[in-house]
Design an enzyme around this catalytic site. Structure first.
Site, PDB file in Angstrom:
ATOM      1  N   VAL A   1       1.386  -1.199  -0.132  1.00 31.36           N
ATOM      2  CA  VAL A   1      -0.012  -0.043  -0.061  1.00 31.36           C
ATOM      3  C   VAL A   1       0.709   1.459   0.400  1.00 31.36           C
ATOM      4  CG1 VAL A   1      -2.196  -0.617   0.700  1.00 31.36           C
ATOM      5  CG2 VAL A   1      -0.539  -0.491   2.798  1.00 31.36           C
ATOM      6  N   TYR A   2       1.659   0.850   0.441  1.00 29.41           N
ATOM      7  CA  TYR A   2       3.114   2.323   0.522  1.00 29.41           C
ATOM      8  C   TYR A   2       3.289   2.753  -1.226  1.00 29.41           C
ATOM      9  CZ  TYR A   2       5.282   1.055   4.512  1.00 29.41           C
ATOM     10  OH  TYR A   2       5.500   0.073   5.800  1.00 29.41           O
ATOM     11  N   GLY A   3       2.305   3.925  -1.395  1.00 26.14           N
ATOM     12  CA  GLY A   3       2.497   4.825  -2.525  1.00 26.14           C
ATOM     13  C   GLY A   3       1.573   4.099  -3.463  1.00 26.14           C
ATOM     14  N   GLY A   4       0.499   3.194  -3.240  1.00 20.81           N
ATOM     15  CA  GLY A   4      -0.469   2.636  -3.803  1.00 20.81           C
ATOM     16  C   GLY A   4       0.434   1.846  -5.178  1.00 20.81           C
TER      17      GLY A   4
END
Length: 330
Positions: free
Chosen positions: A55-58
């Site tokens: 989920v980091y930065g989508g």
């Protein structure tokens, strides 16, 4: 850089990890060139553990890491850790179902252009999914070769103890938990109540996130909020704000005093303190610039004198009341 075993396993990692929370965020994080410079600086300093999440930065953080590994740094010389289970859904914050987790792992591998991750972590405890189902996803990931080791993140003390014990109940059939990732710093010592004792007892290594108190322990907020800091960011200000209170200020002042006496920086004092706490394997540090990362890596040669550690312990000591305090010590 010194290498440490991750929990009670044979996996060895650098005692400082590189975090990628802000990678792929155009405003708060590094661009591709900045990320490349960070990764190269980290590797040349002897760093091996690189931590990310789906989920980091989508997903952009994993994608960016995949573009750099192999071109800048040999894949075999890095320990890549990622996470799955945290979801962007207004009705639920996590999904620990076997189907979601294994699909997320496949997506992570595709983004990072690798056949396996060294450490795969469940990002959060999902009360809506039976724990044994969540843990079975870890077993399947390891048995299939898509992950080498498994861990968790954001689990409370009882959740970690239950998960680790379940995995140990069938040795050779289930994958023991190698690690747990939780926030831990001089400004946040809550893990010492239940999580850390459970981890120590069950042979699970602790990977502290936000080891610099979300940047506050560097001392840069003592005179106000710098315009180029996370505290001034529209999206991350709420992340920093809880540690800008009066109680935190007293701890930051103590760190600054210790740093002055040792002729080092507050960052080095704060990071050395958490790095050398019992049960800690590798604090995960995130940086906006290569210079900030270099400052964190410079802590390698520093070991705090015992009297400094005791003073910092005292000024930052959390209040342990019933039933947190171990009755055997009363």
């Amino acid at each position: 850089m010194e290498q440490r075993h991750l929990g009670r396993t044979g996996l060895r990692v650098s005692r400082i990890g590189l975090g990628t929370l802000t990678w792929g965020r155009s405003a708060e994080g590094p661009d591709e060139a900045g990320a490349a410079e960070q990764l190269k600086t980290f590797w040349e300093a002897g760093g091996t553990l690189v931590d990310t999440a789906d989920v980091y930065g989508g997903g952009e953080a994993e994608y960016l890491l995949g573009q750099l590994v192999g071109k800048l740094v040999p894949r075999r010389e890095l320990v890549i850790a990622t996470k799955a289970g945290s979801v962007r859904d207004p009705d639920r914050r996590c999904d620990g179902s076997r189907g979601h987790l294994l699909a997320a792992l496949d997506d992570s591998l595709a983004r990072m252009e690798t056949d396996y991750v060294d450490l795969w972590q469940v990002h959060a405890f999902d009360p809506g999914t039976p724990l044994e189902e969540t843990l079975q996803a870890l077993d399947l990931a390891v048995s299939s070769g898509r992950a080498r080791y498994a861990g968790v993140a954001g689990f409370s003390g009882w959740q970690l103890a239950k998960a680790a014990t379940w995995q140990l109940a069938a040795p050779g059939m289930r994958t023991r938990l190698a690690s747990t990732q939780m926030e831990y710093s001089l400004l946040q010592r809550g893990v010492e109540r239940e999580v850390l004792p459970a981890a120590l007892d069950l042979g699970v290594g602790l990977l502290p996130s936000s080891p610099l108190g979300r940047g506050v322990l560097t001392g840069k907020y003592r005179a106000g909020t710098p315009t180029d800091s996370r505290g001034a960011s529209q999206t991350l200000a709420a992340f920093v704000d809880p540690y800008l209170d009066e109680a935190s200020g007293r701890i930051v002042d103590a760190v600054a005093t210790a740093a002055h006496g040792l002729a080092v920086t507050p960052l080095q004092v704060a990071l050395a303190w958490v790095r050398d706490r019992p049960g800690v394997v590798a604090p995960i540090v995130g940086a906006r610039t290569p210079a900030q990362l270099g400052a964190a890596l410079s802590v390698e040669a520093l070991s705090l004198p015992e009297e400094i550690c005791r003073a910092l312990d005292d000024v930052s000591a959390p209040v342990h009341r019933y039933p947190d305090q171990d009755w055997s010590t009363l």
